[in-house]
Design a protein around this motif. Structure first.
Motif, mmCIF file in Angstrom:
data_model
loop_
_atom_site.group_PDB
_atom_site.id
_atom_site.type_symbol
_atom_site.label_atom_id
_atom_site.label_comp_id
_atom_site.label_asym_id
_atom_site.label_seq_id
_atom_site.Cartn_x
_atom_site.Cartn_y
_atom_site.Cartn_z
ATOM 1 N N GLY A 80 43.907 -45.854 44.430
ATOM 2 C CA GLY A 80 45.211 -45.832 44.818
ATOM 3 C C GLY A 80 45.856 -46.805 43.696
ATOM 4 N N ASN A 81 47.194 -46.995 44.102
ATOM 5 C CA ASN A 81 48.039 -47.876 43.153
ATOM 6 C C ASN A 81 47.728 -49.128 43.489
ATOM 7 N N SER A 82 47.430 -49.905 42.313
ATOM 8 C CA SER A 82 47.128 -51.220 42.522
ATOM 9 C C SER A 82 47.821 -52.219 41.725
ATOM 10 N N GLN A 137 48.417 -45.579 36.937
ATOM 11 C CA GLN A 137 46.810 -45.641 36.835
ATOM 12 C C GLN A 137 46.136 -46.349 35.442
ATOM 13 N N ARG A 138 47.116 -45.969 34.360
ATOM 14 C CA ARG A 138 46.804 -46.184 33.167
ATOM 15 C C ARG A 138 46.976 -47.619 32.885
ATOM 16 N N VAL A 139 47.945 -48.452 33.428
ATOM 17 C CA VAL A 139 48.160 -49.688 33.500
ATOM 18 C C VAL A 139 47.027 -50.586 34.222
ATOM 19 N N ALA A 140 46.697 -49.755 35.537
ATOM 20 C CA ALA A 140 45.755 -50.617 36.196
ATOM 21 C C ALA A 140 44.406 -50.685 35.399
ATOM 22 N N ILE A 141 44.121 -49.472 34.746
ATOM 23 C CA ILE A 141 42.727 -49.389 34.115
ATOM 24 C C ILE A 141 42.883 -50.454 32.877
#
Length: 247
Positions: A80-82, A137-141
């Motif tokens: 999910g969004n973290s 999700q790219r930002v989280a990765i």
């Protein structure tokens, strides 16, 4: 980044709820080669996420041991969004670096560099609410890779994305891993995704989870999920993992 040494898990057992509770994992053994991309599959409720959370230090183990690669530090991308909604994309990526004491200028440069590699340079000052799900999700990765931990733990990080976005982010994820070469343990419920991303795949049994099968992925890199089913040997590789999941 020092990724020397395997990720070695021996006899890992995890119980929830004390006496009379649920045993999520039982005597699980797993070896993951340094610098490799290793996927984890298994039926729902088999303990895949539990395994990741134990290694991330988020929940305690009941028994067994785990030897982590390098200096033992980890980065973690949950389901999910973290992203932190009050931080801009650049600040989200730099957050782990800030916790590690990296100076403001260096962490800003490193955050911008990794956002640029993901095509998000122009969105560095945007808040998560201004980004699409794929961008968040790219930002989280990016945040996980930015800290350059020897072990990256990923718990179904792309499961909420549509097919086209997932394909794009898979390719970007592999590019980041290839450039930095940390050890990745990646949980997924998607056999095609495991065969696209991983060097090796382990299948956990139904609860209490233990490793039922570990198999080499027989396809050369680069791989693309959209064309994976055209590869010779795809049907046999898929069937082997599917049958192990079904148990």
């Amino acid at each position: 980044m020092d990724v020397s040494g395997e990720l070695s898990i021996r006899g890992l057992t995890v119980d929830y709820g004390g006496a009379g509770g649920v045993r999520a994992l039982q005597a699980l053994d797993l070896e993951v080669e340094p610098g490799s991309f290793h996927a984890i599959l298994g039926p729902s409720g088999c303990g895949k996420s539990t395994l990741i959370k134990v290694l991330a230090g988020l929940i305690p183990r009941t028994a067994g041991e785990a030897r982590l690669p390098g200096d033992g530090s980890v980065a973690y991308v949950p389901q999910g969004n973290s992203c932190f909604p009050w931080l801009r994309a650049e600040e989200n990526v730099a957050y782990g670096l800030k916790l590690r004491g990296v100076g403001r200028r260096e962490r800003a440069e490193r955050a911008r560099d990794i956002l640029k590699s993901l095509g998000l340079e122009q969105f560095s000052r945007a808040f998560p609410g201004q980004l699409s799900e794929g961008m968040r999700q790219r930002v989280a990765i990016a945040r996980a890779f930015a800290v350059e931990a020897p072990l990256l733990l990923m718990d179904e990080p792309l499961s909420a994305l549509d097919f086209q976005t997932k394909i794009a982010v898979q390719a970007e994820l592999v590019d980041l891993w290839r450039d930095r070469r940390c050890t990745v343990l990646y949980v997924t419920h998607d056999i095609d995704e495991a065969l696209t991303l991983a060097d090796r795949v382990s299948v956990l049994s139904a609860r209490p989870g233990r490793v039922a099968l570990t198999a080499e992925v027989p396809f050369a890199r680069p791989r693309h999920q959209a064309g994976l089913r055209e590869q010779p040997g795809y049907a046999a590789a898929f069937r082997k993992l599917y049958e192990a999941i079904e148990g």
